[in-house]
Design a protein around this motif. Structure first.
Motif, PDB file in Angstrom:
ATOM      1  N   THR A 140      82.500  29.402  30.590  1.00  0.00           N
ATOM      2  CA  THR A 140      83.736  30.532  30.971  1.00  0.00           C
ATOM      3  C   THR A 140      84.101  29.191  31.356  1.00  0.00           C
ATOM      4  OG1 THR A 140      82.313  30.099  33.185  1.00  0.00           O
ATOM      5  CG2 THR A 140      81.481  31.972  31.272  1.00  0.00           C
ATOM      6  N   PRO A 141      85.310  28.769  30.908  1.00  0.00           N
ATOM      7  CA  PRO A 141      86.423  27.512  31.494  1.00  0.00           C
ATOM      8  C   PRO A 141      86.541  28.044  33.151  1.00  0.00           C
ATOM      9  CG  PRO A 141      86.584  28.047  29.059  1.00  0.00           C
ATOM     10  CD  PRO A 141      85.955  29.197  29.274  1.00  0.00           C
ATOM     11  N   ASP A 142      87.050  27.673  34.014  1.00  0.00           N
ATOM     12  CA  ASP A 142      87.437  27.751  35.412  1.00  0.00           C
ATOM     13  C   ASP A 142      86.605  29.334  35.764  1.00  0.00           C
ATOM     14  OD1 ASP A 142      89.412  26.293  35.423  1.00  0.00           O
ATOM     15  OD2 ASP A 142      90.529  26.801  33.586  1.00  0.00           O
ATOM     16  N   GLY A 143      85.933  29.579  34.973  1.00  0.00           N
ATOM     17  CA  GLY A 143      85.106  30.506  35.482  1.00  0.00           C
ATOM     18  C   GLY A 143      85.284  32.406  34.410  1.00  0.00           C
ATOM     19  N   ALA A 144      86.869  31.776  33.834  1.00  0.00           N
ATOM     20  CA  ALA A 144      86.239  33.369  33.289  1.00  0.00           C
ATOM     21  C   ALA A 144      85.547  34.046  31.803  1.00  0.00           C
ATOM     22  CB  ALA A 144      87.750  33.033  32.294  1.00  0.00           C
ATOM     23  N   ALA A 145      85.065  34.821  32.375  1.00  0.00           N
ATOM     24  CA  ALA A 145      83.757  35.658  31.525  1.00  0.00           C
ATOM     25  C   ALA A 145      84.631  36.567  30.746  1.00  0.00           C
ATOM     26  CB  ALA A 145      82.636  36.029  32.063  1.00  0.00           C
ATOM     27  N   ASN A 146      83.880  37.380  29.603  1.00  0.00           N
ATOM     28  CA  ASN A 146      85.056  38.330  28.621  1.00  0.00           C
ATOM     29  C   ASN A 146      83.345  39.298  29.538  1.00  0.00           C
ATOM     30  OD1 ASN A 146      85.000  40.202  27.293  1.00  0.00           O
ATOM     31  ND2 ASN A 146      85.785  38.034  25.559  1.00  0.00           N
ATOM     32  N   PRO A 147      84.289  40.339  29.752  1.00  0.00           N
ATOM     33  CA  PRO A 147      83.491  42.038  29.850  1.00  0.00           C
ATOM     34  C   PRO A 147      82.919  42.196  28.858  1.00  0.00           C
ATOM     35  CG  PRO A 147      85.285  41.790  31.036  1.00  0.00           C
ATOM     36  CD  PRO A 147      85.638  40.583  30.569  1.00  0.00           C
ATOM     37  N   LEU A 148      83.280  42.790  28.017  1.00  0.00           N
ATOM     38  CA  LEU A 148      82.831  42.788  26.711  1.00  0.00           C
ATOM     39  C   LEU A 148      81.803  41.506  25.715  1.00  0.00           C
ATOM     40  CD1 LEU A 148      86.203  43.973  24.647  1.00  0.00           C
ATOM     41  CD2 LEU A 148      84.158  45.395  25.077  1.00  0.00           C
ATOM     42  N   VAL A 149      82.201  40.676  26.080  1.00  0.00           N
ATOM     43  CA  VAL A 149      80.799  39.731  25.622  1.00  0.00           C
ATOM     44  C   VAL A 149      79.982  39.664  25.908  1.00  0.00           C
ATOM     45  CG1 VAL A 149      80.060  37.226  25.734  1.00  0.00           C
ATOM     46  CG2 VAL A 149      81.926  38.122  24.421  1.00  0.00           C
ATOM     47  N   MET A 150      79.925  40.361  27.305  1.00  0.00           N
ATOM     48  CA  MET A 150      78.331  40.754  28.691  1.00  0.00           C
ATOM     49  C   MET A 150      77.862  42.075  28.299  1.00  0.00           C
ATOM     50  SD  MET A 150      78.126  38.161  30.122  1.00  0.00           S
ATOM     51  CE  MET A 150      78.756  37.056  30.371  1.00  0.00           C
ATOM     52  N   LEU A 151      79.063  42.834  27.196  1.00  0.00           N
ATOM     53  CA  LEU A 151      77.905  44.445  27.014  1.00  0.00           C
ATOM     54  C   LEU A 151      77.490  43.867  25.304  1.00  0.00           C
ATOM     55  CD1 LEU A 151      78.218  47.387  27.750  1.00  0.00           C
ATOM     56  CD2 LEU A 151      80.783  47.968  26.860  1.00  0.00           C
ATOM     57  N   ALA A 152      78.493  43.474  24.394  1.00  0.00           N
ATOM     58  CA  ALA A 152      77.776  42.982  23.354  1.00  0.00           C
ATOM     59  C   ALA A 152      76.430  42.526  23.853  1.00  0.00           C
ATOM     60  CB  ALA A 152      78.774  42.225  22.384  1.00  0.00           C
ATOM     61  N   ALA A 153      76.502  41.693  24.267  1.00  0.00           N
ATOM     62  CA  ALA A 153      75.406  40.771  24.467  1.00  0.00           C
ATOM     63  C   ALA A 153      74.230  42.242  25.311  1.00  0.00           C
ATOM     64  CB  ALA A 153      75.043  40.008  25.598  1.00  0.00           C
ATOM     65  N   ARG A 154      74.368  43.384  26.351  1.00  0.00           N
ATOM     66  CA  ARG A 154      73.133  44.080  26.996  1.00  0.00           C
ATOM     67  C   ARG A 154      73.146  44.983  25.910  1.00  0.00           C
ATOM     68  NH1 ARG A 154      72.964  45.830  32.344  1.00  0.00           N
ATOM     69  NH2 ARG A 154      73.031  44.256  32.863  1.00  0.00           N
ATOM     70  N   ILE A 155      74.229  45.521  25.067  1.00  0.00           N
ATOM     71  CA  ILE A 155      73.551  46.198  24.043  1.00  0.00           C
ATOM     72  C   ILE A 155      72.399  45.869  22.741  1.00  0.00           C
ATOM     73  CG2 ILE A 155      74.388  47.463  21.932  1.00  0.00           C
ATOM     74  CD1 ILE A 155      77.181  48.007  23.075  1.00  0.00           C
ATOM     75  N   SER A 156      73.022  44.558  22.568  1.00  0.00           N
ATOM     76  CA  SER A 156      72.221  44.395  21.738  1.00  0.00           C
ATOM     77  C   SER A 156      70.526  43.385  21.721  1.00  0.00           C
ATOM     78  CB  SER A 156      72.978  42.824  21.055  1.00  0.00           C
ATOM     79  OG  SER A 156      74.147  43.025  20.420  1.00  0.00           O
ATOM     80  N   ILE A 192      76.260  40.386  35.400  1.00  0.00           N
ATOM     81  CA  ILE A 192      76.558  41.153  34.015  1.00  0.00           C
ATOM     82  C   ILE A 192      76.782  42.163  34.592  1.00  0.00           C
ATOM     83  CG2 ILE A 192      75.550  41.926  31.719  1.00  0.00           C
ATOM     84  CD1 ILE A 192      73.519  38.867  32.609  1.00  0.00           C
ATOM     85  N   ASP A 193      76.339  42.734  35.280  1.00  0.00           N
ATOM     86  CA  ASP A 193      76.610  45.102  35.386  1.00  0.00           C
ATOM     87  C   ASP A 193      77.283  44.687  36.354  1.00  0.00           C
ATOM     88  OD1 ASP A 193      74.365  45.417  35.161  1.00  0.00           O
ATOM     89  OD2 ASP A 193      73.098  45.421  37.483  1.00  0.00           O
ATOM     90  N   ALA A 194      78.395  43.548  36.658  1.00  0.00           N
ATOM     91  CA  ALA A 194      79.688  43.898  37.193  1.00  0.00           C
ATOM     92  C   ALA A 194      80.727  43.764  36.420  1.00  0.00           C
ATOM     93  CB  ALA A 194      80.087  42.805  38.940  1.00  0.00           C
ATOM     94  N   LEU A 195      80.474  42.637  35.497  1.00  0.00           N
ATOM     95  CA  LEU A 195      81.632  42.877  34.674  1.00  0.00           C
ATOM     96  C   LEU A 195      81.446  43.387  33.185  1.00  0.00           C
ATOM     97  CD1 LEU A 195      80.649  38.754  33.849  1.00  0.00           C
ATOM     98  CD2 LEU A 195      83.041  39.906  34.263  1.00  0.00           C
ATOM     99  N   ILE A 196      80.316  44.217  32.577  1.00  0.00           N
ATOM    100  CA  ILE A 196      80.630  45.585  31.767  1.00  0.00           C
ATOM    101  C   ILE A 196      80.803  46.693  32.387  1.00  0.00           C
ATOM    102  CG2 ILE A 196      78.694  47.725  31.090  1.00  0.00           C
ATOM    103  CD1 ILE A 196      76.713  44.496  30.958  1.00  0.00           C
ATOM    104  N   ALA A 197      81.126  46.311  33.585  1.00  0.00           N
ATOM    105  CA  ALA A 197      81.648  47.498  34.299  1.00  0.00           C
ATOM    106  C   ALA A 197      83.194  47.976  34.331  1.00  0.00           C
ATOM    107  CB  ALA A 197      81.344  47.953  36.430  1.00  0.00           C
ATOM    108  N   GLN A 198      83.972  46.781  33.852  1.00  0.00           N
ATOM    109  CA  GLN A 198      84.948  46.502  34.086  1.00  0.00           C
ATOM    110  C   GLN A 198      85.661  46.605  32.532  1.00  0.00           C
ATOM    111  OE1 GLN A 198      86.721  42.209  34.269  1.00  0.00           O
ATOM    112  NE2 GLN A 198      84.919  42.328  35.756  1.00  0.00           N
ATOM    113  N   VAL A 199      84.487  47.699  31.691  1.00  0.00           N
ATOM    114  CA  VAL A 199      85.120  47.683  30.204  1.00  0.00           C
ATOM    115  C   VAL A 199      85.756  49.327  30.094  1.00  0.00           C
ATOM    116  CG1 VAL A 199      83.779  47.924  27.776  1.00  0.00           C
ATOM    117  CG2 VAL A 199      82.926  46.473  29.682  1.00  0.00           C
ATOM    118  N   SER A 200      86.054  49.508  29.562  1.00  0.00           N
ATOM    119  CA  SER A 200      86.750  50.911  29.605  1.00  0.00           C
ATOM    120  C   SER A 200      85.842  51.074  28.219  1.00  0.00           C
ATOM    121  CB  SER A 200      87.802  51.177  28.183  1.00  0.00           C
ATOM    122  OG  SER A 200      88.154  50.556  27.353  1.00  0.00           O
ATOM    123  N   SER A 201      86.359  53.241  28.993  1.00  0.00           N
ATOM    124  CA  SER A 201      84.945  53.860  27.412  1.00  0.00           C
ATOM    125  C   SER A 201      85.616  53.542  26.262  1.00  0.00           C
ATOM    126  CB  SER A 201      84.958  55.327  28.161  1.00  0.00           C
ATOM    127  OG  SER A 201      86.501  55.596  28.359  1.00  0.00           O
TER     128      SER A 201
END
Lengths: 437, 437
Positions: free
Chosen positions: A163-179, A73-82
């Motif tokens: 996550t079809p074919d392994g594709a995860a959405n970084p913004l979804v991860m961040l939204a989950a973390r924030i929530s 999750i950390d790695a995905l979130i790190a991809q989100v722009s400020s």
């Protein structure tokens, strides 16, 4: 071409009734398939979930990979722009502030007879939130579902997101973390709903499941309802705009299209008392449809389901709007508060031309999960109440029981429920010093 | 014989899990029949309802006799004894006083950015209440369903109650009159639910249907859900009593039996920390089962579904009770408030030995329509909220839109919903004096 109707048309009522009863969505009958998937997950647990995930999402994983690790999750979130992060955080803050105000209060009081009565609210112990994967992965939906659950105090909140074919959405991860989401599983479809409802070796069951999904997910939610609680089964989305002639046609046109771009089954309706304005909006819609990124979807939705209704005046607009009981209602008129007071059925009202519906989708604060397909006649959008349940409380004193107990005995007798009456009588006899006691 | 369990048993968890997953009710699969009835009523309206009423209730009536006239209601009500009337009126008064306190408040506020936000509650326009006919006609259920609807402000409340062979219950009529019911129809079964949901020539459709019924009624409610709102589909009823050794065994025994006498699928559970007391209660149950009017039903329910669980202490009783998430929970202990604070899941709690559950069925004030079959984990009893819906409100000023609009644009872009962003941008451009505008 959208449908043009005038309330003065001789066949207006016929046309309106046809519109109201039209089904805009073909729900494929997937119930048998879903029943099989649920039975499989109940019988085989993780093994079934893994097989189905391999089959539908082309993901070859093991049971200990079902859940996203913190590091992942950390790695995905790190991809989100400020910029995206700041927008998501502002949205979360505003949604939280709105929903905190929804928290209901516990009550307790003692009445003149001496009976103490009341109720208390408690959160569900665990909730599961379904998040669609693939194209329609909306981080805003994560906020809109997860924040009310956490405001309600749900101690354990799990997300499933395929996550079809392994594709995860970084913004979804961040939204989950924030929530404040506690667990995220990379699974989807009916198998995810079954896992949340019944549990597997790796996924503990929850008591309530919310969130949007495709026909398989909807059918699965219907099937597990009763075993767990669910939110509404949402239909295609709709917007109704009431606008007078003093509006910029471009504003109203793009508002109608912001609904139409979602998918081809959405419906956009304009009610106006100004026929010339109606034509100007229609022309502006056509103009935007030349360039809009999602113009193919939006054009199909507008041509198949779009409606422009000319009304005599705004009072009539309110009456017609109530017939639609729209999910989203924009009031782009000089006095939106006065018009709002005349509306009985709507999921959400956006008051005045400076309040485009898109504000409500993301950042206004109210929830964007709203009743569709005229169900605003009898239901409400998602709220903290969906994650709470109420326990009623009653406590009699001997005196209170003496005051009201005899009436209970009378009614028990009238309903031929003798033991009900005896349960009161046994106590009253003690009170009266009955020698048999 | 009821099941005896001790939490110290080596196989306690196995036994408890088996109990929790046991299905106490065989729901006959009547879905195909019900689908046919609903289709018939939708197609033929009154004619279908009349045919089905002739067939199932042996009532040969015409369309203008579907609804009870005022004179008919008056004549039936005149048969009610003054004692029954007084009891019903006291119950109605207390139920009304309790539910008035449940009315939620509208809210509206302006946040620091200048956005005015809030919500308002409105009642459904019309509600229908199903009242079973025949043996299980309970006037108390009329009060418990109709009063919350009227407190919520529902302007039109219709009742359907079948009258097999013409038999109408005077107390049901009086309960309807006292509650403010507007229309009473002498029909029942799936055809009544279909008529309420879709309307006929003589019966206007409603937006919400509540009330108990048999398997046909339950299946029909499931089918019309979506077209209209429904309340929960209730399963067999249950009571759980936590009692210490300082209770009169007769009081606890008759409380357990007041649940068991309802029907054979009900469940009565005793949790106690005193094995000798457990035996005394069981003996008292056997004693009452010699003489109780409904002893055959109560005995079958007690022998098939009754459970006595011996716990180490009251803290453990609270934990075990939460596993059952009982519809009705009696706390017959020295400090019921302290024990209540340890309970998370229950439909209704009755505090102290002077509060038999029957008080809640009739006259306490709280609603007796409560979540069964462990659904108190995620749902609540009937309340005024079941007859209200909430519309959210949002109103931006130009300044508020300038403050939060850009974040909405960012999120719209992240979700690839261009028109959403443009609907905000069009307004912000005007504000910025964009020359293109």
């Amino acid at each position: 071409m959208p449908q043009y109707i005038d309330t003065q048309d001789a066949d207006f009522e016929t046309k309106l009734s046809a519109l109201l009863s039209a089904k805009r969505e073909d729900s494929p009958d997937v119930d048998d398939i879903v029943a099989g998937i649920i039975a499989d997950v109940r019988a085989r647990g993780d093994a079934a979930v893994l097989d189905l995930t391999a089959k539908f999402d082309r993901m070859d994983i093991t049971a200990d990979q079902l859940r996203f690790s913190s590091a992942e999750i950390d790695a995905l979130i790190a991809q989100v722009s400020s910029e995206d992060r700041a927008a998501l955080e502002l949205a979360a803050e505003r949604i939280r502030a709105y929903h905190v105000r929804q928290m209901p209060h516990d009550e307790q009081w003692t009445d003149p007879e001496g009976a103490t009565l009341g109720w208390r609210w408690t959160p569900v112990s665990a909730a599961g939130l379904y998040v669609p994967g693939g194209l329609a992965t909306y981080p805003s939906s994560v906020l809109m579902n997860a924040i009310p659950a956490k405001v309600a105090g749900v101690p354990r909140l799990a997300i499933t997101v395929p996550t079809p074919d392994g594709a995860a959405n970084p913004l979804v991860m961040l939204a989950a973390r924030i929530s404040g989401v506690d667990e995220i599983y990379r699974i989807g479809g009916a198998q995810a709903i079954a896992a949340l409802a019944y549990g597997t070796q790796s996924i503990a069951p929850v008591d309530k499941i919310t969130g949007p999904g495709n026909a398989f997910v909807a059918a699965a939610k219907r099937r597990v309802f009763g075993k767990v609680g669910i939110d509404m089964i949402a239909g295609p989305s709709e917007i109704l705009v009431i606008a007078d002639g003093d509006n910029d046609p471009d504003w109203i046109a793009i508002d109608l299209l912001s609904q139409a771009e979602h998918d081809e089954s959405t419906q956009s309706i304009l009610l106006t008392d100004d026929p010339a304005f109606a034509r100007a909006v229609a022309a502006s819609v056509d103009k935007f449809l030349q360039t809009l990124e999602r113009r193919d979807i939006a054009r199909k939705a507008w041509e198949d389901n779009g409606v422009i209704i000319t009304v005599r005046d705004l009072d009539e607009a309110a009456v017609v709007s109530d017939r639609f009981a729209p999910e989203h209602l924009e009031l782009c008129v000089a006095d939106p508060d006065a018009l709002s007071a005349k509306i009985t059925h709507a999921g959400a009202i956006f008051l005045g031309a400076w309040t485009p519906e898109a504000i409500g989708d993301y950042i206004g604060g109210p929830n964007h999960v709203l009743p569709t397909a005229r169900s605003a006649r009898f239901s409400s959008g998602l709220s903290v109440l969906d994650f709470l349940k109420r326990t009623t409380l009653a406590k009699m004193t001997p005196q209170a029981l003496a005051a009201i107990g005899p009436a209970a005995e009378t009614l028990a007798r009238a309903e031929s429920l003798e033991a009900h009456g005896l349960s009161v009588r046994a106590r009253l006899d003690r009170l009266n010093g009955d020698p048999d006691e």
